[in-house]
Motif scaffolding. Sequence first.
Motif, mmCIF file in Angstrom:
data_model
loop_
_atom_site.group_PDB
_atom_site.id
_atom_site.type_symbol
_atom_site.label_atom_id
_atom_site.label_comp_id
_atom_site.label_asym_id
_atom_site.label_seq_id
_atom_site.Cartn_x
_atom_site.Cartn_y
_atom_site.Cartn_z
ATOM 1 N N ASN A 1 -3.066 -13.156 -6.662
ATOM 2 C CA ASN A 1 -2.645 -12.117 -5.712
ATOM 3 C C ASN A 1 -1.814 -12.617 -4.539
ATOM 4 O OD1 ASN A 1 -4.175 -10.488 -7.330
ATOM 5 N ND2 ASN A 1 -5.920 -10.412 -5.951
ATOM 6 N N VAL A 2 -1.576 -13.916 -4.430
ATOM 7 C CA VAL A 2 -0.840 -14.460 -3.276
ATOM 8 C C VAL A 2 0.341 -15.319 -3.747
ATOM 9 C CG1 VAL A 2 -0.968 -15.930 -1.224
ATOM 10 C CG2 VAL A 2 -2.909 -14.469 -1.828
ATOM 11 N N LYS A 3 1.513 -14.953 -3.238
ATOM 12 C CA LYS A 3 2.719 -15.721 -3.539
ATOM 13 C C LYS A 3 3.326 -16.202 -2.223
ATOM 14 C CE LYS A 3 5.754 -14.198 -6.566
ATOM 15 N NZ LYS A 3 6.891 -13.463 -7.179
ATOM 16 N N VAL B 1 4.897 -14.570 2.861
ATOM 17 C CA VAL B 1 3.651 -14.493 2.100
ATOM 18 C C VAL B 1 3.563 -13.090 1.520
ATOM 19 C CG1 VAL B 1 1.134 -14.616 2.184
ATOM 20 C CG2 VAL B 1 2.503 -16.140 3.619
ATOM 21 N N LEU B 2 3.417 -13.014 0.221
ATOM 22 C CA LEU B 2 3.304 -11.738 -0.481
ATOM 23 C C LEU B 2 1.892 -11.648 -1.054
ATOM 24 C CD1 LEU B 2 4.951 -9.274 -1.406
ATOM 25 C CD2 LEU B 2 5.543 -10.565 -3.459
ATOM 26 N N ASN C 1 -2.613 -1.139 -6.211
ATOM 27 C CA ASN C 1 -1.734 -0.133 -5.592
ATOM 28 C C ASN C 1 -1.372 -0.460 -4.136
ATOM 29 O OD1 ASN C 1 -4.206 0.300 -4.425
ATOM 30 N ND2 ASN C 1 -4.181 2.540 -4.664
ATOM 31 N N LEU C 2 -1.592 -1.710 -3.706
ATOM 32 C CA LEU C 2 -1.301 -2.098 -2.322
ATOM 33 C C LEU C 2 -0.682 -3.497 -2.285
ATOM 34 C CD1 LEU C 2 -1.553 -1.517 0.743
ATOM 35 C CD2 LEU C 2 -3.814 -2.591 0.639
ATOM 36 N N MET C 3 0.417 -3.619 -1.559
ATOM 37 C CA MET C 3 1.080 -4.906 -1.407
ATOM 38 C C MET C 3 1.400 -5.120 0.077
ATOM 39 S SD MET C 3 4.650 -6.323 -3.016
ATOM 40 C CE MET C 3 5.687 -5.205 -2.098
ATOM 41 N N LEU C 4 1.128 -6.307 0.564
ATOM 42 C CA LEU C 4 1.433 -6.661 1.953
ATOM 43 C C LEU C 4 2.407 -7.840 1.924
ATOM 44 C CD1 LEU C 4 0.838 -6.307 4.983
ATOM 45 C CD2 LEU C 4 -1.013 -7.954 4.695
ATOM 46 N N ASP C 5 3.523 -7.678 2.608
ATOM 47 C CA ASP C 5 4.557 -8.707 2.653
ATOM 48 C C ASP C 5 4.797 -9.090 4.112
ATOM 49 O OD1 ASP C 5 6.628 -10.420 2.120
ATOM 50 O OD2 ASP C 5 8.016 -8.887 1.412
#
Length: 127
Positions: free
Chosen positions: A17-19, A59-60, A66-70
Amino acid sequence: MHQDNHVGKTTFQATKNVKLIGFFEDASKIEPERNGSSTLAFPSTYNFVDHFRTAKGEVLWTPRSNLMLDVLGGYYWQPYQYPNQAGMNVAGNPWTFNQTTGVTTGAVRNVSSSDMGITIAANPQAV
């Protein structure tokens, strides 16, 4: 004239879940006889130097399907200057224009904007 550009980018998938993403650029442009021409003598040209750096970190994170934080941040640094040739910007050496020949001589400060950019610490004469 000299111009170069070095760029690097990296992406790392830390977890499912973390890029993590990173970018860096280092470039320069050097024109030791900027604005030189048949009507502008070498001593009246600029010794132009432009060296800039760009960096970005990101950081992505996708905590749910259904949720993404960038979250990202960046930095841009560009010191540049348009100084006269060495020894030209001195008292008693005025800018002159010869109407007969059309040749410009003497110290030429960037009269269109007087732009010297950011003072470079390694060059105490930069204004």
